[in-house]
Scaffold this active site. Structure first.
Site, PDB file in Angstrom:
ATOM      1  N   THR A 295      -8.625  -2.296   9.509  1.00  0.00           N
ATOM      2  CA  THR A 295      -9.053  -3.374   8.972  1.00  0.00           C
ATOM      3  C   THR A 295     -10.154  -4.265   9.121  1.00  0.00           C
ATOM      4  OG1 THR A 295      -7.912  -5.580   8.710  1.00  0.00           O
ATOM      5  CG2 THR A 295      -7.460  -4.467  10.660  1.00  0.00           C
TER       6      THR A 295
ATOM      7  N   TYR B 191      -3.403 -10.100  15.718  1.00  0.00           N
ATOM      8  CA  TYR B 191      -3.370  -8.926  14.844  1.00  0.00           C
ATOM      9  C   TYR B 191      -4.439  -8.026  14.829  1.00  0.00           C
ATOM     10  CZ  TYR B 191      -3.823  -6.531  10.145  1.00  0.00           C
ATOM     11  OH  TYR B 191      -3.910  -5.572   9.204  1.00  0.00           O
TER      12      TYR B 191
ATOM     13  N   ASP C  49       0.939  -1.161  -0.012  1.00  0.00           N
ATOM     14  CA  ASP C  49       0.015  -0.144  -0.255  1.00  0.00           C
ATOM     15  C   ASP C  49       0.847   1.203  -0.042  1.00  0.00           C
ATOM     16  OD1 ASP C  49      -2.114  -1.781   0.242  1.00  0.00           O
ATOM     17  OD2 ASP C  49      -3.027  -1.038   2.108  1.00  0.00           O
TER      18      ASP C  49
ATOM     19  N   GLU D 140     -10.292  -7.213   9.580  1.00  0.00           N
ATOM     20  CA  GLU D 140     -10.055  -8.018  10.735  1.00  0.00           C
ATOM     21  C   GLU D 140     -10.578  -7.924  11.772  1.00  0.00           C
ATOM     22  OE1 GLU D 140      -8.144 -11.273  10.975  1.00  0.00           O
ATOM     23  OE2 GLU D 140      -8.754 -11.394   8.679  1.00  0.00           O
TER      24      GLU D 140
ATOM     25  N   ARG E 149       1.533  -7.426  -4.414  1.00  0.00           N
ATOM     26  CA  ARG E 149       1.086  -8.356  -2.765  1.00  0.00           C
ATOM     27  C   ARG E 149       2.213  -9.168  -2.480  1.00  0.00           C
ATOM     28  NH1 ARG E 149      -1.797  -7.690   1.699  1.00  0.00           N
ATOM     29  NH2 ARG E 149      -3.387  -8.970   1.759  1.00  0.00           N
TER      30      ARG E 149
ATOM     31  N   SER F 118       1.745  -7.001   9.194  1.00  0.00           N
ATOM     32  CA  SER F 118       0.454  -7.035   8.442  1.00  0.00           C
ATOM     33  C   SER F 118       0.047  -8.553   8.156  1.00  0.00           C
ATOM     34  CB  SER F 118       0.437  -6.255   7.306  1.00  0.00           C
ATOM     35  OG  SER F 118       1.081  -7.026   6.307  1.00  0.00           O
TER      36      SER F 118
ATOM     37  N   ALA G  48       2.522   1.116   7.969  1.00  0.00           N
ATOM     38  CA  ALA G  48       3.655   0.219   8.566  1.00  0.00           C
ATOM     39  C   ALA G  48       2.742  -0.519   9.615  1.00  0.00           C
ATOM     40  CB  ALA G  48       4.437   0.845   9.226  1.00  0.00           C
TER      41      ALA G  48
ATOM     42  N   HIS H  66      -7.236  -5.932   0.134  1.00  0.00           N
ATOM     43  CA  HIS H  66      -6.761  -5.584  -1.294  1.00  0.00           C
ATOM     44  C   HIS H  66      -5.663  -6.177  -1.589  1.00  0.00           C
ATOM     45  CE1 HIS H  66      -6.022  -2.552   1.886  1.00  0.00           C
ATOM     46  NE2 HIS H  66      -5.088  -2.189   1.207  1.00  0.00           N
TER      47      HIS H  66
ATOM     48  N   LYS I  53      -4.643  -4.162  16.023  1.00  0.00           N
ATOM     49  CA  LYS I  53      -5.448  -3.124  15.338  1.00  0.00           C
ATOM     50  C   LYS I  53      -6.655  -2.416  16.002  1.00  0.00           C
ATOM     51  CE  LYS I  53      -3.097  -2.949  11.194  1.00  0.00           C
ATOM     52  NZ  LYS I  53      -2.726  -1.851  10.525  1.00  0.00           N
TER      53      LYS I  53
END
Ligand code: NAP
Ligand code: G4F
Length: 354
Positions: free
Chosen positions: A129, A155, A17, A131, A190, A88, A85, A185, A159
């Site tokens: 995210t 994770y 990204d 998630e 990727r 991820s 950052a 995305h 977040k």
């Protein structure tokens, strides 16, 4: 007199990204600074591939190292900070939960606190995210800004911490901290560990006889997959909105990993059943089974909608990997491999030298 150029600081500029966003902001005539941390093998292949390595200023800092981060923000004096950052990879967060929490949680607190102490008016974008939702779904089968969060991984929990910081610092100090709740995305840039790129890269290698099988985990998980460059447009728009806010960014369509596999192998003229094997090793201890984002707020408030369909996304990724391996086999170097990694270190500044 030259028009004022806005200054943007992007953390995670070597990632998918961050690299696409840097390119977009350069096209919008920004002066772009990118935070780069020290790793043993410099990781500039995306910036090289996009042809922007020499157009941005790279600054040495780490989200978990306050002195370097503080110097980077002070010396670059940005109007906008885009925090891309993170550790991820959800799978790794089960193996390295503390590292994930330090970078994704406290690392973000570091940025916000430095800005609060230095120049509160700097606008900050946070990469939240889908998630966060875990297995929380609205009755109509989608997730939006009102859906409760129920994180299923270290994770996601890290977040959630940074996501809540946005709300708290807006309320407490009136700071401009916005969060994009981005659903998955993907792109030709990727990371190879994520399932889409793992599939398209393997399809290309199988096609050229370089790989015999593809080992995957849960084929039934459903994801709402969009195209990263489409999403970076709206990331920029979120910081141009008249107030700090949260936005779900998605396609409102989802597909299983199995469907992605079928489509990718079909594009290369291969029968996936001959090559794909399910292995427990690639299954998560705790899975997010279903994600499908309702982006109507972004459409209404920002006029944004995704441009790239699921089939177009799979096709562009498979074709890119076929092309890359074809070039490799013909003796040409990968167009996105740096010819000499250490030469690229010449682009890296210490904040004090800016
Ligand atoms: P990515 O390709 O994994 O890039 C992550 C970037 O973060 C890399 O540049 C990495 O640097 C950098 N980084 C990691 N730890 C750092 C630290 N301690 N200090 C400084 N930099 C550090 O991730 P991405 O896909 O571009 O995602 C960008 C952001 O969006 C992440 O925050 C991710 O969690 C979030 N997000 C992504 C998606 C998605 O589907 N892609 C969806 C929702 C949210 P190195 O190159 O040195 O490793
Ligand atoms: O591609 P994935 O690893 O992405 P995941 O876990 O959805 O996370 C990505 O999207 C999030 C947004 O929702 C971001 F926040 C995050 O930073 C990252 O970019 O896995 C997608 C699905 C999962 O259900 C996983 O269990 O694919 C399943 N899967 C099945 N086999 C696999 C594999 N995932 C990976 N990485 N490797 C496999 O072999």
């Amino acid at each position: 007199m030259d028009a004022y150029k806005k200054r943007a600081l992007i953390t995670g500029v070597t990632g998918q990204d961050g690299a696409f966003l840097a390119k977009l902001l350069l096209e919008k005539n920004y002066e772009v600074f990118g935070v780069v941390r020290r790793i043993s093998t410099p990781n500039f292949w995306r910036l090289n591939h996009l042809g922007i390595l020499d157009k941005i200023t790279l600054v040495s800092a780490d989200l978990t190292d306050v002195p370097s981060l503080s110097e980077a923000i002070r010396r670059t004096n940005p109007d906008e900070i885009y925090n891309m950052a993170a550790q991820s990879f959800v799978g790794s967060s089960f193996d390295q939960p503390i590292h994930s929490a330090l970078t994704n949680g406290l690392g973000v607190l570091n940025i916000i606190e430095i800005v609060r102490n230095l120049k509160e008016s700097v606008k900050i974008y946070l990469a939240s995210t889908s998630e966060l939702y875990g297995d929380s779904i609205n009755l109509d089968g989608v997730q939006n800004e009102e859906t409760p969060f129920k994180p299923n991984s270290p994770y996601a929990l890290s977040k959630l911490y940074s996501h809540e910081l946005a709300r708290i610092y807006r309320k407490a100090y009136g700071m401009f901290v916005s969060a994009g709740i981005l659903f998955n995305h993907e792109s030709e840039l990727r990371g190879l560990e994520f399932v889409t790129r793992k599939i398209t890269n393997s399809v290309a290698k199988i096609k050229f006889g370089l790989q015999d099988e593809l080992r995957l985990g849960n084929l039934e998980a459903k994801r709402d997959w969009g195209y990263a460059p489409d999403y970076m447009e709206v990331v920029w728009q979120i910081l141009q909105y008249h107030k700090p806010d949260d936005f779900v960014i998605a396609t409102n369509e989802n597909h299983s990993v199995r469907e992605f596999v079928e489509e990718a192998f079909k594009i290369a003229g291969l029968d996936w059943k001959l090559y794909v094997r399910v292995h427990a090793q690639h299954k998560r201890p705790y899975e997010v089974p279903y994600l499908k984002g309702d982006y109507s707020k972004a459409k209404r408030e920002l006029g944004w909608k995704p441009k790239t369909s699921f089939k177009e996304l799979v096709k562009l990724m498979v074709e890119s990997d076929l092309n890359r391996w074809d070039n490799h086999l013909k003796g040409k170097i990968f167009s996105w491999d740096a010819p000499n990694h250490s030469e690229n270190l010449n682009y890296l500044y210490r904040a004090k030298d800016l």
